[in-house]
Design an enzyme around this catalytic site. Structure first.
Site, PDB file in Angstrom:
ATOM      1  N   SER A   1      -0.500 -16.128  14.813  1.00 16.21           N
ATOM      2  CA  SER A   1      -0.771 -14.709  14.929  1.00 16.21           C
ATOM      3  C   SER A   1       0.391 -13.941  14.334  1.00 16.21           C
ATOM      4  O   SER A   1       1.527 -14.394  14.390  1.00 16.21           O
ATOM      5  CB  SER A   1      -0.933 -14.344  16.402  1.00 16.21           C
ATOM      6  OG  SER A   1      -0.611 -12.990  16.641  1.00 16.21           O
TER       7      SER A   1
ATOM      8  N   GLU B   1     -13.979 -20.399  13.079  1.00 13.84           N
ATOM      9  CA  GLU B   1     -14.581 -19.063  13.146  1.00 13.84           C
ATOM     10  C   GLU B   1     -15.230 -18.704  11.808  1.00 13.84           C
ATOM     11  O   GLU B   1     -16.301 -18.090  11.774  1.00 13.84           O
ATOM     12  CB  GLU B   1     -13.509 -18.031  13.484  1.00 13.84           C
ATOM     13  CG  GLU B   1     -12.913 -18.190  14.873  1.00 13.84           C
ATOM     14  CD  GLU B   1     -11.699 -17.303  15.062  1.00 13.84           C
ATOM     15  OE1 GLU B   1     -10.609 -17.702  14.618  1.00 13.84           O
ATOM     16  OE2 GLU B   1     -11.852 -16.210  15.622  1.00 13.84           O
TER      17      GLU B   1
END
Lengths: 457, 457, 457, 457
Positions: free
Chosen positions: D272, D285
């Site tokens: 992140s 994803e």
């Protein structure tokens, strides 16, 4: 990311990296970074020198991007990392302070909102330009009769100007939808951080003001997971493209030898690689063909957000390509449509010949009977019988005799029938508000001018 | 239609007839016919007796429809013909006067616009009800910590009330979109006739006023060929359904044994036909599954109008089924979502346990370093190293010693680190506007109440 | 389900129940139950009397369903429960033994596969019927010249029979796709239970054989979560509907006054509610309009299965309505298209007039030059110049003089040019395999007959 | 094109030109031109020297394209014109002979068919690679218990290998669909000319053979207007992407802290930008997110061909971008999925813990009662009651006493119940063909090896 031992797999990088398309967001990213830096300085995270360095560095990065000198590095995963990486190369460790109090999650949502605001405004402008072109054309052809069609069968005569204004009003609605998208993108996501908010008392309203937003998103989770504004834009573009597809389809019809209503300029026509005689309306066909493409862009993004848990998920990276594609496509289509219409020439005689078909006045004959007390449903049947008789005898309606008429209804006399079938009678009798009669059309042209002016685009 | 010799082929009838689904428009059709009849009386087409007869007849037809006594005749092609046919049976030839000065083309567009206005208002009301349910739930759970997720990985703790409000704001936007659809359907098509206008000086504005329209469509061709308001409704429904699909997906997740955040009431759970132990969140799964259906309804109507020349074409008959399906589906989903949430119980302990994961405070540690002058990018790396060390040793972050910390950064001291990792520290530090800190959440709840009140639905 | 205390909420029931649409699967459900019961008897779960009672009871339920006497009970959630409930009412507790060794998860997948097999075969038959109608029409019009269009501009003359055969080959591919769907539905899901398999050594192959399946699904999880066969059907239907939309669009064009190539029979035409003269090609317009509907059905089911974890999820209940809608729609469209074409009359003169346009022979003139050694690209330019000169002078190509020709190319002589422009020369010169020349068309007709026979539908 | 006076408008050029994306077809275009040139030499249109020059020139153009030296000229509208233009620059006027006996209409259809054939074969190969990866993984985890889910609720235990094979069979069907697309693209369009056929007796079969086609399109009109093979590819890709989206969704679930079934390798994980602790399953994803994109590509092309009259229309230019996008996307996704799975590690303990939940054996208890003569429906109720009692007392099923059992059914004894709840009993009892019991799984693995070998990809 120091959590990891192993480098990313090349396949993963290819799947994961968005830099090849999100580099386009760089101007928005840099604008947002400038405002963010000033805010950080206000918080005391940056001192004056650092702020100056960062703003200068961002200017330099922007210049490199504009000139084409910016080099994407193989490890630049996305535009945000690329800009920060380059900034830090240029100005040193102070560049590493810029990502304080923000996340890529709120950053990308902000960049995208800025993009939507700008492109919405541009699309609205192009709608207005096409509306202006249509209005000019409508005024120039306000008294050219043509057949209006239902079911592609000639139905009733209208003035060409009246027909063209139908597109004007479609585009007026499109402009409204783009305005709604612009407004929907008016709440700034920046300041939501990764999704929970920030450990800093930031002045989001000030940043929003600097970036031209109307307000801030009131919930940090919604700020990073919401893409409604992109959907709103895509829907506006899909509806607009669908309108243009109808215009394109009509131009294709009208330029056919059989209709012959319209001749496109050379500048908007194509030839054939094999048939030397061809004059093809390629631009009109492409207007027709682009609607499913943009509708698919909308379907794609609706699909991406389907069933997606909160807050940010990587799936949202799939928001950009359909959005960019739709924006590029609709802007080009709107401009090309305006250009094509500007260079088109209508054929007054072919249009008038289609409008002169007496059968198109059949409704007027029925209404003549209604005025004489015949219920419409019965009058409709009477005229249907007249039409059949005329067609079977190969005659025009005006060639039927008084005896012929009498067989069908006692209320029909030759004079009244012939008068109803004369010249522009049938056009000028369409006197209901919004109808094609000249006075009504004049009112409509006035209303259209007002609507265009009100758009202020 | 007396033009034809031969009856319609049964296959053609089946393909062509819309009565099986458009009968649903009867209340709107009759309302519009009442207003139209009064207008015809004003024009002198109907005398007072005829008007009385027609209005009485329409009441009778409406009563038959409501009671279920209305019998569809095999030759009733659509609702318009069915109503007129029955009216004429009941009151005689005067019924045949009602279709004066109108066409099915403007009639059906008017019926559909009335439908969209009514269903948009209803959808807005149901959005408001669900928003109220969410708001109540958010207030009740304003201080329940839970983990917020990005990439379905625990990211940062938030209060459950904060998370639930994210849905509140999505629905607020949905309500706005339904309002836009209602407004888009606010211009009355009636009075456009078949497409060219009417041979009568009708007072369209008066009819519009009586039917609750805001204005009249200014162009007769656009009036009969436009279905934008139906698209606007479908888009609003598709976006709303997509939001509900995210809610549904989260509820499915949360009711899993693994998450265990939520228990649905028996009244909103299903068993299994084979596995006696099952407690299935069927309603939530269906919320998730309905979004592609409504998105497909939208795609269908965009597709139908793609490339369609003006004015009316039979293709437009395909506007109704997707619209009806979307309206029924979204209204049911909104109501069911409100009911399901009302009967749900959150598990405070399971939520809190997820939020208590110390790793979720990693950003706070990085920000601690930032406050001590470390550039964020460097701080991010330092904390990443701490996380890796802790994970590899199977320790919690708070179990690292001062020496451990010192290896990673000179700026880290045990007290500050442990304090940052304590209790709700990490939640209450999210003080940026829109963040999850209690004060910010209180502001947001106030704003949500105001937004709900402002909806006036 | 005794796990629950509270009854289901009415809203939840409305959302959850599928009986209103899946009752349609009853014949398949009962057929599968018959085979399942026999298998259970083989396992010893049912004794002979119980088997007899169940088979008799299933017959009785089937009879009630067929006669319309079957009453759906408010608690009947779906067709499976409704059939079992009624069976148990009729034959007592033995009915409760039928659900041994199966789950609704494998049951519904089996019912649906049986549905797809039956409807695929029917769609293939209807493709074959329409192909036969096209072939008959093509033979009857094998020597009727008409203009072929590119870009809706007249391009080159072809025989009408040749043009019609283009649709024949599209439908041949559609029939193949329906065959693929039938095959894809040929592996029986039954025997997978809830998803892990059954606690019984069942003879799935025997059950499959009795139900007409080709094989059994080899993985129990896949058996209950797979809907590929439904997607395959939907795709076949979407592609087929898109072909029919092209046919519909051409018929709409051809029946316009401007083209005038075709007159539909009264049995496939509609009038207007207001314009007595109208003869509308509603059926053709609906053929055109149904394609986006079926494409949307496909999009809906793709969307429903998007991102769906294994094994069964309630979302899959959304598989039925799009599938049923697509099957009903495509079957009706195929039959209506065949009927409409059967009742249509082409206008030989209008077709021939379009084909007689000398400009359509421009490619032949270019090829004439090529045969004399001029590179095609240059020849194309020469003929383009001739066309321009002719158009600007308002002359036909055959009216150009030898001097005119000479200005453009030394290789052109009047005799050769005029011969190339004569009569059917241009049609008969299209001698490449698959071309429109009579001999080639005769070969193609033979091939079409063989293809139709090979379809064996 | 010498018919035109004026140059094309820049806007029109931008809309019209396809060179920016169809340049990608150059290798196919050149291959087809080589075969075409040989055919022309056979016809005598080219002499030996011209043929040699053209073949040499095409080689040179191909080399320029490959090396990146090829320069697109502003007037190059498409790949066909660009290649011919460059060829003519290189070899002189003989280049202008190459376009004899062909049109861009049949040329582009041929290029596209070649593209579809090649990409279909490649997609099939990548399906096979992923199938091999899944099979290897399934074998390695053939005896690892895990919970199978329905409605995302734990349902029954299965072996992980069994679960993974469900994906294997999905991909086997995908490979078949790609094979169908390859076959659908196996009929060569070249030789159809602009649509009517050619003025030359060409040997299409020989050209087809040289290019690797199976046959020739039997109707020249169909040859230039058909894009079914592209649709077939897009459908295959959409179905495959939807399968991968399910796999992606499960990996996202499984890598969550709550499930904890799976750990992706560092090489397929992301960090992140703000939260140093994060380990995000971005690739999974994206697998999930790509399905709507490819489904939209399919929807776009179905939409483009909707209602399109024959033969070639410029709309068909919109076939390429969705096709290219789908091919690139699905190939990358298949490869990345194989890579990601290869680098993943399952957590045996977490999986087993989920499978050990006694409630998952509830069906086995019901079947125990069935074996003792209790009708299943009644047995289901009995066990439901047991489950409720256990849950309400916070006890495990195996902790219920003989008295507890007796309250619910006289047929239940403690020993049998406890045995049914023991260890892997519940897995090994799933003995129906296709079930998860070890023997059955072994059979399935054998079948999977055979299927993979049979694919021959």
């Amino acid at each position: 990311m120091s959590r990891f031992h192993d480098p990313q797999d090349p396949l993963f990088k290819r799947l994961n990296a968005s830099i090849s398309f999100d580099i386009r967001l760089a101007p928005y990213d840099i604008a947002a970074s400038r405002a963010h830096a000033r805010m950080l300085a206000g918080l005391g995270v940056l001192d004056a020198d650092e702020l100056t360095a960062i703003l200068g560095g961002l200017d330099a990065v922007a210049a490199e991007l504009e000139s084409g000198a910016f080099e994407v590095h193989p490890d630049d995963e996305d535009v945000h990392m690329a800009v920060e990486r380059r900034l830090t190369e240029l100005i040193g460790p102070a560049g590493g302070k810029l990502h304080t109090a923000r996340s890529r999650n709120d950053q990308v949502a902000t960049d995208l909102a800025l993009f939507v605001r700008e492109r919405s405004a541009e699309a609205r402008r192009r709608c207005a330009e096409l509306m202006a072109a249509l209005l000019e054309l409508a005024e120039r052809h306000r008294d050219w009769p043509m057949p209006a069609y239902t079911h592609l069968q000639r139905a009733q005569p209208v003035y060409l100007g009246h027909h063209l204004l139908a597109y004007f009003w479609m585009l007026a609605r499109d402009a409204q939808r783009f305005a709604a998208a612009e407004q929907a993108a008016g709440a700034m996501p920046l300041g939501a951080g990764a999704g929970a908010g920030l450990n800093w008392q930031v002045d989001r309203a000030a940043v929003a003001g600097e970036l031209g937003f109307d307000s801030i998103v009131p919930n940090s989770i919604d700020a990073v997971s919401n893409r409604d504004f992109a959907l709103d834009y895509l829907y506006a573009a899909a509806a607009c493209a669908t309108h243009l597809s109808r215009l394109g389809a009509e131009i294709v019809l009208w330029t056919s030898e059989e209709f012959g209503f319209l001749r496109l300029g050379d500048a908007f026509s194509s030839g054939s690689s094999i048939m030397p005689q061809k004059r093809n309306p390629d631009a009109a066909e492409l207007l027709r063909a682009k609607a499913p493409r943009i509708a698919a862009d909308l379907a794609a993004l609706l699909g991406v957000t389907h069933g997606l848990p909160l807050t940010y998920n990587k799936d949202l990276q799939e928001d950009k390509e359909p959005l960019f594609d739709a924006a590029d496509t609709i802007e080009l289509c709107l401009a090309a449509a305006a250009g094509m219409l500007g260079a088109a020439e209508f054929d007054r005689e072919r249009l008038a010949a289609g409008a002169a078909d007496e059968l198109l006045a059949a409704t007027d004959l029925a209404d003549l009977l209604v005025r004489r007390g015949v219920p419409f449903r019965e009058a409709h049947g009477v005229v249907g019988g007249l039409v059949r008789e005329a067609l079977e005898r190969g005659a025009k309606l005006s060639e039927l005799s008084q005896q012929d008429l009498a067989k069908h209804s006692a209320e029909l006399d030759l004079d009244a029938v012939r008068e109803a079938l004369t010249g522009d009678r049938c056009l000028e009798s369409k006197v209901s508000p919004g109808g094609t009669a000249s006075d009504r059309l004049a009112e409509q042209l006035t209303a259209a001018h007002a609507a265009l002016a009100g758009l202020g685009a």
